[in-house]
Design a protein around this motif. Structure first.
Motif, short mmCIF file in Angstrom:
data_model
loop_
_atom_site.label_atom_id
_atom_site.label_comp_id
_atom_site.label_asym_id
_atom_site.label_seq_id
_atom_site.Cartn_x
_atom_site.Cartn_y
_atom_site.Cartn_z
N SER A 94 17.49 -0.72 -10.43
CA SER A 94 16.42 -0.20 -9.58
C SER A 94 15.08 -0.03 -10.28
O SER A 94 14.10 0.37 -9.63
CB SER A 94 16.84 1.13 -8.95
N ILE A 95 14.98 -0.34 -11.56
CA ILE A 95 13.65 -0.46 -12.17
C ILE A 95 12.85 -1.50 -11.39
O ILE A 95 11.61 -1.48 -11.37
CB ILE A 95 13.77 -0.83 -13.67
N ALA A 96 13.57 -2.39 -10.69
CA ALA A 96 12.93 -3.37 -9.81
C ALA A 96 11.97 -2.72 -8.84
O ALA A 96 10.93 -3.31 -8.47
CB ALA A 96 14.01 -4.14 -9.04
N LYS A 97 12.26 -1.51 -8.38
CA LYS A 97 11.43 -0.86 -7.35
C LYS A 97 10.02 -0.59 -7.84
O LYS A 97 9.07 -0.61 -7.05
CB LYS A 97 12.11 0.42 -6.89
N VAL A 98 9.85 -0.32 -9.13
CA VAL A 98 8.50 -0.11 -9.66
C VAL A 98 7.69 -1.40 -9.56
O VAL A 98 6.50 -1.38 -9.21
CB VAL A 98 8.56 0.38 -11.12
N PHE A 99 8.34 -2.53 -9.79
CA PHE A 99 7.66 -3.83 -9.69
C PHE A 99 7.34 -4.17 -8.24
O PHE A 99 6.25 -4.70 -7.94
CB PHE A 99 8.52 -4.92 -10.32
N THR A 100 8.25 -3.89 -7.33
CA THR A 100 7.99 -4.16 -5.92
C THR A 100 6.84 -3.31 -5.42
O THR A 100 5.98 -3.79 -4.66
CB THR A 100 9.27 -3.90 -5.09
N ALA A 101 6.79 -2.05 -5.84
CA ALA A 101 5.66 -1.19 -5.48
C ALA A 101 4.35 -1.73 -6.09
O ALA A 101 3.30 -1.72 -5.42
CB ALA A 101 5.92 0.24 -5.96
N ALA A 102 4.41 -2.20 -7.33
CA ALA A 102 3.21 -2.75 -7.97
C ALA A 102 2.71 -3.98 -7.23
O ALA A 102 1.50 -4.17 -7.04
CB ALA A 102 3.51 -3.08 -9.43
N ALA A 103 3.63 -4.83 -6.78
CA ALA A 103 3.23 -6.02 -6.01
C ALA A 103 2.57 -5.60 -4.70
O ALA A 103 1.58 -6.22 -4.26
CB ALA A 103 4.45 -6.89 -5.74
N THR A 104 3.10 -4.57 -4.06
CA THR A 104 2.52 -4.07 -2.81
C THR A 104 1.10 -3.57 -3.05
O THR A 104 0.18 -3.86 -2.26
CB THR A 104 3.40 -2.94 -2.25
N MET A 105 0.90 -2.84 -4.14
CA MET A 105 -0.43 -2.33 -4.45
C MET A 105 -1.39 -3.47 -4.79
O MET A 105 -2.58 -3.43 -4.43
CB MET A 105 -0.35 -1.34 -5.62
N GLN A 106 -0.90 -4.48 -5.47
CA GLN A 106 -1.75 -5.63 -5.81
C GLN A 106 -2.25 -6.33 -4.55
O GLN A 106 -3.43 -6.70 -4.44
CB GLN A 106 -0.94 -6.60 -6.68
N LEU A 107 -1.37 -6.51 -3.58
CA LEU A 107 -1.77 -7.14 -2.32
C LEU A 107 -2.69 -6.25 -1.52
O LEU A 107 -3.58 -6.73 -0.80
CB LEU A 107 -0.53 -7.51 -1.51
N ALA A 108 -2.50 -4.92 -1.63
CA ALA A 108 -3.42 -3.99 -0.96
C ALA A 108 -4.82 -4.09 -1.54
O ALA A 108 -5.83 -4.01 -0.81
CB ALA A 108 -2.88 -2.57 -1.06
N GLU A 109 -4.91 -4.27 -2.86
CA GLU A 109 -6.22 -4.45 -3.50
C GLU A 109 -6.96 -5.65 -2.93
O GLU A 109 -8.18 -5.65 -2.82
CB GLU A 109 -6.03 -4.66 -5.00
N GLN A 110 -6.20 -6.67 -2.56
CA GLN A 110 -6.79 -7.90 -2.04
C GLN A 110 -7.05 -7.84 -0.54
O GLN A 110 -7.50 -8.82 0.06
CB GLN A 110 -5.86 -9.08 -2.35
N GLY A 111 -6.74 -6.71 0.08
CA GLY A 111 -6.96 -6.56 1.50
C GLY A 111 -5.94 -7.27 2.37
O GLY A 111 -6.14 -7.42 3.58
N LYS A 112 -4.81 -7.68 1.78
CA LYS A 112 -3.80 -8.42 2.55
C LYS A 112 -2.82 -7.51 3.27
O LYS A 112 -2.09 -7.96 4.15
CB LYS A 112 -3.06 -9.39 1.63
N LEU A 113 -2.76 -6.26 2.87
CA LEU A 113 -2.00 -5.26 3.62
C LEU A 113 -2.62 -3.90 3.35
O LEU A 113 -3.36 -3.70 2.40
CB LEU A 113 -0.51 -5.28 3.28
N ASP A 114 -2.30 -2.96 4.23
CA ASP A 114 -2.78 -1.58 4.12
C ASP A 114 -1.55 -0.70 3.99
O ASP A 114 -0.70 -0.68 4.90
CB ASP A 114 -3.59 -1.21 5.36
N ILE A 115 -1.44 0.03 2.89
CA ILE A 115 -0.22 0.79 2.66
C ILE A 115 -0.09 1.98 3.62
O ILE A 115 0.98 2.58 3.70
CB ILE A 115 -0.11 1.28 1.20
N ASP A 116 -1.13 2.32 4.37
CA ASP A 116 -1.07 3.44 5.29
C ASP A 116 -1.00 3.01 6.76
O ASP A 116 -0.98 3.87 7.65
CB ASP A 116 -2.27 4.36 5.08
#
Length: 588
Positions: A94-116
């Motif tokens: 489950s250390i994988a979950k930190v990477f999946t969260a990081a990928a989500t934040m990276q895409l949010a930075e690019q405006g491709k998704l909104d985490i809220d």
């Protein structure tokens, strides 16, 4: 599971602490010198490996941008005498979950998704039934901090030899129900991370594993790291090779890596998201992932989480906040932990089923020793002070008599003897009150004589009433969390009374599964019991609470609670549905 409070069963707890040699003694420590840290951890790891029959361990320590130690112990492949080294690839779980969260934040930075915004915006195919019309929406943010209310798992096809793709859960859960309202209670969810991985695929236009390779592993120089449907690492149980099953939910737990590569990820955290000249994550994203997200939620009890990171569970006095994530699979365990304020981190990877407690102990000691070596902040170890034991009060005897959901399943508590006697997972325990108002746990040898067992010593329990629910809060060190809840029999629907009996899973599952399932009634409570051939002395019991004439849910609060068991209309053959599986009644 992300908690030291979730204890391994009695076999591990009864191990005798037999230290074969004295630990190294620190002389005068020069700041920045990690010689004693390395010597002490080497001794400690050898002790833990012997005590817990661990086959292979690798460890790495990071001080800002410097790798200050990397070492392997034991064997990566015991049969072929291949030693464990810093480059040995393990299942990092489950250390994988930190990477999946990081990928989500990276895409949010690019405006491709909104985490809220609702997850369905980024993942249009997502839907799940709900009994909570006033719930906040399920969003990437509350998925990343495990407060989405999604079920913990979608069990059909979760652990198998030949898994399907993880994104099949998007279709699979449409007939399932949300377990809790969003932003209500911490409920660790592998399913949520699988859905988040599907959203990463959708908005990026790349497969999840390719996205992680292209946008994280290559920029960070993590040349031995991958997300894979099938594990390649060997695993052991008490130094005997065990079959390794795949976990379908790749973004939640299917990370393969070594300690050198994960050290690169920690260095990126300490460099505000940079790796060399590449800005992998914005500094603001790194900080947000480390910010406590659930401090004001109603049922926190001090169990804090960031985005992907756990923000409680490891306490380093003087070290500031500790961010960590463990990886617990049936066959192996791991731990990655950092002190962001001091830019120090440790990662411990193992290939053994019996290493659950050891990885947390080693990681915690590593951070304490590193902090002292780097800053001079000394970690004084004081023996625990226990308040005197006392007899239960009449009110305690009243409160504890009955059934409780607990972290190890349904517990039946009887106070007829004037003591608080517990039956859980096929074993006998006793809750012992103390003068400070807290309770501790004793194991009853052969079901009779209550004795203290080492791993239980530091667990302290208390009760609290929240919204009419009697909750047991467990505390170990600085970590607190929901340990259990008293269940109130609410009447069993007639349709389930007619469905009592023994069941089997319809369709062969090519992986671990219960070999015996029983649905029964006891004192007005609907109870499910499961036996497992692999662990013959384990009896897993679950209480159910009715929600309709044809539906009940697993009773209690938190992880793996709130899942729906429903009666399926199918002619004359009684069928039950649970987490994507169908259960057929056995004919006598």
């Amino acid at each position: 599971m992300p908690s030291r409070l979730f204890l391994p069963l009695v076999g591990i707890l009864l191990l005798v602490c037999g230290c074969g040699s004295a630990p190294p003694v620190a002389g005068s420590i020069t700041q920045g010198n990690y010689d004693h840290t390395r010597a002490y951890l080497s001794w400690m790891i050898e002790q833990e490996m012997s005590r817990n029959e661990i086959t292979g361990i690798s460890i790495a320590l990071v001080d800002n941008q410097q790798l200050v130690w990397q070492q392997g112990f034991g064997y990566a492949d015991l049969e072929n005498r291949i030693p464990a080294t810093p480059v040995t690839v393990y299942r990092a779980g489950s250390i994988a979950k930190v990477f999946t969260a990081a990928a989500t934040m990276q895409l949010a930075e690019q405006g491709k998704l909104d985490i809220d915004r609702p997850l369905s915006v980024a993942l249009p195919g997502f839907s799940i039934k709900t009994r909570f019309p006033n719930s906040a929406p399920i969003t990437p943010r509350n998925i990343m901090c495990h407060h989405s209310g999604l079920p913990s798992n979608f069990l059909q096809g979760l652990f198998v030899r030949d898994p399907g793709r993880f994104d099949t859960v998007v279709d699979g859960i449409r007939d399932e129900h949300q377990a809790f309202p969003a932003n209500y209670v911490f409920s660790y969810s592998n399913l949520g991370m699988a859905l988040l991985g599907a959203a990463v695929q959708k908005v990026s236009g790349e497969s999840f594993d390719a996205y992680m390779e292209n946008h994280f592993f290559q920029p960070l120089g993590m040349t031995h790291t991958s997300f894979a449907q099938r594990p390649i690492a060997k695993a052991y149980d008490r130094n005997k090779e065990t079959e390794v099953f795949s976990m379908r939910d790749m973004p939640a737990a299917n990370l393969l890596s070594n300690v050198l590569d994960l050290a690169q990820f920690m260095k990126m955290q300490f460099a505000d998201g940079k790796a060399g000249q590449a800005q992998v994550l914005e500094a603001g994203s790194v900080r947000e992932m480390l910010r406590i997200q659930n401090k004001d939620f109603p049922l926190t009890f001090g169990q804090y989480v960031g985005l992907g990171w756990m923000m409680s569970g490891i306490d380093i006095p003087g070290g500031g906040p500790v961010a960590s994530h463990g990886g617990s699979l049936p066959d192996s365990h791991s731990m990655m932990a950092i002190l962001p304020d001091h830019k120090m981190g440790v990662v411990v990877l193992t290939n053994s089923a019996t290493s659950h407690v050891a990885v947390s102990k080693i990681a915690t000691e590593a951070l304490r020793l590193m902090l002292e070596a780097k800053t001079g902040i000394r970690q004084e170890t004081m023996p625990p002070v226990h308040a005197a034991e006392r007899k239960p009060t009449a009110e305690e005897l009243r409160l504890f008599d009955g059934y409780f959901d607990s972290m190890v399943g349904l517990a039946k508590i009887s106070t007829a003897s004037g003591q608080i006697d517990v039956e859980a997972v096929g074993h006998q325990f006793r809750l012992v009150p103390h003068e400070d108002g807290l309770l501790t746990i004793k194991y009853k040898v052969l079901g009779m004589l209550p004795v203290r067992v080492g791993a239980f010593e530091d667990i302290h329990l208390s009760t609290v009433n929240v919204d009419g629910r009697q909750i047991i809060v467990g505390r170990m060190g600085s970590e607190s969390m929901i340990f259990g809840e008293k269940l109130k029999p609410a009447g069993i629907p007639d349709s389930f009374m007619k469905s009592l009996g023994n069941y089997e899973i319809v369709g062969k599952m090519d992986g671990p599964m219960p070999d015996s399932l029983l649905l029964k009634e006891d004192n007005g409570l609907l109870i499910g019991e499961a036996h497992f051939a692999e662990v013959p002395h384990l009896l897993l019991r679950i209480g159910f609470a009715p929600v309709s004439d044809h539906e009940v849910v697993t009773a209690g609060l938190g992880t793996s609670r709130g899942d729906t068991l429903r009666i399926i209309e199918s002619g004359d053959e009684p069928l039950l549905g649970f987490s994507g599986m169908q259960l057929r009644k056995k004919l006598n």
